[in-house]
Write a protein that holds these residues in place. Structure first.
Motif, short mmCIF file in Angstrom:
data_model
loop_
_atom_site.label_atom_id
_atom_site.label_comp_id
_atom_site.label_asym_id
_atom_site.label_seq_id
_atom_site.Cartn_x
_atom_site.Cartn_y
_atom_site.Cartn_z
N ALA A 35 0.83 -1.20 0.00
CA ALA A 35 0.00 0.00 0.00
C ALA A 35 0.87 1.25 0.00
O ALA A 35 0.62 2.19 -0.77
CB ALA A 35 -0.91 0.00 1.22
N ILE A 36 1.91 1.26 0.84
CA ILE A 36 2.77 2.45 0.90
C ILE A 36 3.43 2.68 -0.45
O ILE A 36 3.47 3.81 -0.95
CB ILE A 36 3.85 2.29 2.00
CG1 ILE A 36 3.18 2.32 3.37
CG2 ILE A 36 4.88 3.39 1.91
CD1 ILE A 36 4.15 2.17 4.51
N SER A 39 1.05 4.37 -2.67
CA SER A 39 0.48 5.67 -2.32
C SER A 39 1.50 6.79 -2.31
O SER A 39 1.11 7.94 -2.22
CB SER A 39 -0.23 5.59 -0.98
OG SER A 39 0.61 5.02 -0.04
N MET A 66 3.10 11.18 2.23
CA MET A 66 1.98 10.43 1.67
C MET A 66 1.97 8.99 2.21
O MET A 66 0.92 8.44 2.49
CB MET A 66 2.05 10.38 0.15
CG MET A 66 1.68 11.63 -0.57
SD MET A 66 0.15 12.38 -0.03
CE MET A 66 -1.01 11.38 -0.88
N CYS A 70 -1.03 7.43 4.28
CA CYS A 70 -1.68 6.18 3.88
C CYS A 70 -1.83 5.25 5.07
O CYS A 70 -2.92 4.72 5.34
CB CYS A 70 -0.88 5.56 2.75
SG CYS A 70 -1.22 3.85 2.44
N ILE A 91 -7.77 2.45 0.33
CA ILE A 91 -6.89 3.62 0.45
C ILE A 91 -5.83 3.63 -0.65
O ILE A 91 -5.65 4.63 -1.34
CB ILE A 91 -6.17 3.63 1.82
CG1 ILE A 91 -7.19 3.62 2.95
CG2 ILE A 91 -5.26 4.83 1.93
CD1 ILE A 91 -8.09 4.77 2.98
N PHE A 92 -5.13 2.49 -0.85
CA PHE A 92 -4.01 2.60 -1.77
C PHE A 92 -4.47 2.71 -3.22
O PHE A 92 -3.86 3.43 -4.01
CB PHE A 92 -2.96 1.51 -1.54
CG PHE A 92 -3.14 0.23 -2.30
CD1 PHE A 92 -2.80 0.15 -3.63
CD2 PHE A 92 -3.62 -0.89 -1.66
CE1 PHE A 92 -2.95 -1.05 -4.32
CE2 PHE A 92 -3.76 -2.08 -2.34
CZ PHE A 92 -3.44 -2.16 -3.67
N LEU A 95 -5.37 6.42 -3.67
CA LEU A 95 -4.22 7.32 -3.74
C LEU A 95 -3.44 7.11 -5.04
O LEU A 95 -3.03 8.06 -5.69
CB LEU A 95 -3.30 7.09 -2.53
CG LEU A 95 -3.87 7.59 -1.19
CD1 LEU A 95 -2.96 7.21 -0.05
CD2 LEU A 95 -4.04 9.09 -1.22
N SER A 192 8.47 4.19 3.69
CA SER A 192 8.14 5.23 2.70
C SER A 192 9.40 5.79 2.06
O SER A 192 9.47 5.93 0.83
CB SER A 192 7.39 6.39 3.36
OG SER A 192 6.31 5.95 4.08
#
Lengths: 294, 312
Positions: A35-36, A39, A66, A70, A91-92, A95, A192
C-alpha cells in the motif's frame, strides 16, 4: 562502467528493501508495504509539479508524508469498523489513482511517464549523475539510495532491540514501556523513504517484490532475526545480479527480471529449505511413518 | 455548462460511446456484487493479487497466438489468475509463510514476470503489440464493439450467478461450518466464488487495467456497508455504486484525451466511499455523532437528577 552503476543502484535498493521487509513480514504487514509503495505516487507527482525537478528534497518529504498518511488513513478507517485488508485496498487504490490521473492530466509539464512509474528506469538512472563543483561523483540514484540505506541501518541498528521486541511480541513491548506506536510509525516512515528512493530505479509495483520476496526466502531458511536480515539482504543482492544477467540475455525490463530472479530464489528455498522446505517436510513425514511402522 | 450537456448528449447518441458506457456500468455492477462476498469473507485483497497475476497470462496468450483478441487474452488471464490463487494456497498450506506475505510474493513475482514478457514483446519490435500496455491502466475508449459486447455478456452472467446462488453464498460467507454441516458442497461453492472473483477481475482488465481493477471489487462493497446491515441490500447498493463509478469513469475518460479509464472509475468509487463514510445511514460519521449526542441528552436529565438526589 554503466553496468557497474546499474548493479550498485539495484543492490542498494534491494538491500534497503530486504532489511525493512523482514520486520514487515514478521509483523504480518507485507501488504501495508504494498500500500505504501503505491500511495507515494501522488506525493511524488505533486512535489514534481511544484518544484519542476526530480532532484528535490521536497519530493522525498512529500512522498514520505503520503506514505505515512496512507498508514494513518488505513488505521483510521480500520478503527471505524472496516476490515483492515479492505481498508488497505480502498486507500491505496484511491491514492494511486489520484497519482495516475495527475500524471495523465499534466503529461506535458510532468516528465514522468507511466511506464517509469510501473517498472522504473534503472538503466537510465545511471546517466543522471550528480556533480559537485563541476566534478561528477557518480549517479544521483546511488547517492540517494546509499543515503536511505545508511539511514535505515542507523535507525535499525540503534533501536534493534526495540524493533525486534515490537516485531515478535508487541504486547510485551508495550508492557515494558516501549512506545510501540512510535516505532510503528518510524518503521512505516522508513518504508516510505525506501520506496521513494527506489521508485525511480525499480518502479512502484516491483518495490513490493523486493520488500516481500527476499525476506520471505530468508524466513524459510532461518529462525534467528539477525541471520534472517543478513540472508534477506544477500538474497536481494543475488537477485539483482541474476536479474541483470537475465535482462541482458532476454533484452527485457531489468526491474522485472530482478523480481523474477528473486521469485526463483524463493521457489528454490520453498522446495529445498533444510528446515521449512517442501522436501524436508516430506522426508520428515516419511521418516516418522517408517519409525511408526517399525 | 453547454459543453457538459453536449457531452452528455454525445454519450446518449453516439452508439460506440453508449456501448462502452453500458459495458463499464455492467462491469461495475457485477464486480460490486461479487465484491460484497469477497469483503465478508475477508478476501478483499485477493482481487488485487489476481489482477496482477493476470498480466503474464495476457502476455503468454499473445506470445502463443500472436494475435490481439480479447477472448484469447481473457482466457490467458483466467488461467494465470487461477494459477495465482493456487500458488497462494500452496505457499500458505505448505510452509510457514503467512497469507499476507504469500499474496505479496505471488502478486509481485507474477507481475514481475509479466513486465519481463511485456518488455520482451515491446523490444521485439512487433508492430501489432502496441495495444498491450493498455491493459495496465485500462482504456475503455480503445475497445471495439465486439469487446464491449463480450464484456457486457460476461458481466451479466456474473450478476446472474450471484443472484441465483445468493442463498448459498450468504450461508458460506457468514457460517461456513454450518453450511458444511447442512450438506452444502462448500468446497465447490468456495471454488465457484473464487472463480467468480477471477472472472470479474479479468472482465474488468481492459476497461480498468490490471493495476486498479481490484478497487471496483473492494470500494463499492465497503461503501455499501455504511448504509445497511442486510446482505441483500448491501449487494444491491454495492452493485449500484459500482455501476455509477463505471459510468462516470467511461464518460469522463472519453471527454479528456490521454486520461485512462481505470483511475477515473476508481476515483469515482472513492468519492462515493467518502460520501458513505460521512453520511452513511448505519455507521456514517454524522449518524454516529448524532446518536451519541442524542444519548448524552437523554442521559443528562437522569444524571443530574441522581446527582441532585445524592446532594439532597
Amino acid at each position: 562502467m554503466m553496468d557497474f552503476w546499474i548493479l550498485l543502484t539495484g543492490s542498494l535498493a534491494a538491500v534497503s528493501c530486504a532489511v525493512l521487509g523482514c520486520f514487515l513480514i514478521l509483523r504480518r504487514m507485507a501488504l501495508i508495504g504494498d500500500a505504501i509503495s503505491h500511495s507515494v505516487l501522488p506525493g511524488i507527482v505533486i512535489a514534481y509539479m511544484f518544484s519542476g525537478s526530480r532532484d528535490s528534497i521536497l519530493m522525498l518529504i512529500a512522498a514520505a508524508f503520503m506514505g505515512l498518511l496512507c498508514v494513518f488513513l488505513i488505521q483510521w478507517f480500520n478503527q471505524r469498523g472496516i476490515q483492515s485488508d479492505a481498508s488497505i485496498g480502498v486507500i491505496f487504490t484511491s491514492l494511486f489513482a489520484i497519482g495516475v490521473v495527475l500524471i495523465s492530466l499534466n503529461a506535458r509539464q510532468v516528465d514522468l511517464d507511466l511506464d517509469c512509474v510501473l517498472y522504473g528506469e534503472i538503466a537510465y538512472a545511471a546517466w543522471n549523475t550528480l556533480e559537485i563543483g563541476g566534478v561528477g561523483i557518480g549517479p544521483r540514484s546511488v547517492w540517494l539510495l546509499g543515503g536511505a540505506l545508511t539511514l535505515i541501518l542507523a535507525v535499525i541498528g540503534l533501536f534493534y532491540k526495540q524493533f525486534k521486541l515490537c516485531a515478535f511480541d508487541p504486547l510485551l513491548a508495550a508492557a515494558l514501556g516501549i512506545p510501540a506506536a512510535l516505532f510503528h510509525y518510524l518503521l512505516m516512515g522508513l518504508v516510505s523513504v525506501t520506496t521513494v528512493s527506489s521508485f525511480e530505479s525499480v518502479g512502484a509495483i516491483l518495490v513490493v517484490g523486493l520488500l516481500v520476496i527476499p525476506p520471505s526466502t530468508a524466513y524459510l531458511l532461518t529462525d534467528r532475526l539477525g541471520r534472517m536480515i543478513a540472508i534477506s539482504a544477500a538474497c536481494g543482492v543475488l537477485s539483482t545480479f541474476l536479474g541483470f544477467l537475465l535482462a541482458v540475455w532476454l533484452d527485457a525490463s531489468i526491474a522485472g527480471c530482478i523480481v523474477a530472479a528473486a521469485a526463483a530464489l524463493f521457489a528454490a528455498a520453498f522446495v529445498l529449505s533444510p528446515k521449512h522446505g517442501l522436501m524436508a517436510g516430506r522426508l520428515r513425514r516419511r521418516r516418522r511413518s517408517l519409525e511408526g511402522a517399525a | 455548462m453547454t459543453g457538459l450537456w453536449a457531452s452528455i448528449e454525445a454519450l446518449a447518441s453516439d452508439p460506440n460511446l453508449r456501448w462502452i458506457a453500458l459495458g463499464c456500468m455492467l462491469l461495475g455492477l457485477s464486480s460490486g456484487m461479487i465484491g460484497c462476498f469477497a469483503y465478508l469473507r475477508r478476501q478483499s485483497l485477493m482481487g488485487d493479487t489476481i489482477a496482477h497475476t493476470a498480466l503474464p497470462g495476457i502476455c503468454v496468450a499473445f506470445l502463443l497466438t500472436g494475435v490481439k483478441s480479447l477472448p484469447v487474452f481473457m482466457l490467458g488471464a483466467v488461467v494465470a489468475g487461477i494459477a495465482g490463487t493456487l500458488a497462494i494456497r500452496l505457499i500458505t498450506s505448505r510452509s510457514r509463510i503467512k497469507a499476507d506475505a504469500a499474496m505479496g510474493i505471488v502478486l509481485s513475482s507474477f507481475f514481475g514476470i509479466g513486465i519481463v514478457l511485456l518488455t520482451m514483446i515491446q523490444h521485439s519490435g512487433d508492430g501489432s503489440q502496441s495495444g498491450l500496455d493498455k491493459f495496465l491502466f485500462g482504456q475503455a475508449a480503445s475497445m471495439v464493439g465486439s469487446d464491449v459486447r463480450l464484456m457486457a455478456g460476461v458481466c451479466l452472467l456474473l450478476a446472474a450467478v450471484c443472484t441465483l446462488l445468493f442463498k448459498e453464498f450468504k450461508l458460506l460467507s457468514f457460517d461456513p461450518a454450518f453450511a458444511k454441516g447442512a450438506g452444502f458442497p462448500t468446497g465447490l461453492l468456495d471454488f465457484m466464488m473464487q472463480a467468480l472473483v477471477v472472472v470479474a477481475v479479468v472482465a474488468g482488465i481492459q476497461a480498468v487495467g490490471v493495476v486498479l481493477v481490484a478497487a471496483l471489487l473492494i470500494t463499492p462493497a465497503v461503501s455499501a456497508r455504511f448504509w445497511t446491515e442486510r446482505l441483500g441490500r448491501m449487494i444491491l447498493l454495492s452493485g449500484l455504486f459500482g455501476a455509477v463509478s463505471g459510468l462516470l469513469g467511461a464518460w469522463i475518460s472519453s471527454q479528456v484525451s490521454q486520461l485512462p479509464t481505470g483511475p477515473v472509475s476508481v476515483l469515482a468509487a472513492a468519492a462515493i466511499f467518502l460520501l458513505s463514510v460521512a453520511f452513511g445511514s448505519r455507521k456514517g460519521l454524522v449518524v454516529v455523532a448524532l446518536t451519541r449526542r442524542g444519548m448524552r441528552r437523554s442521559l443528562e436529565p437522569a444524571a443530574s437528577a441522581s446527582k441532585a438526589k445524592e446532594a439532597g
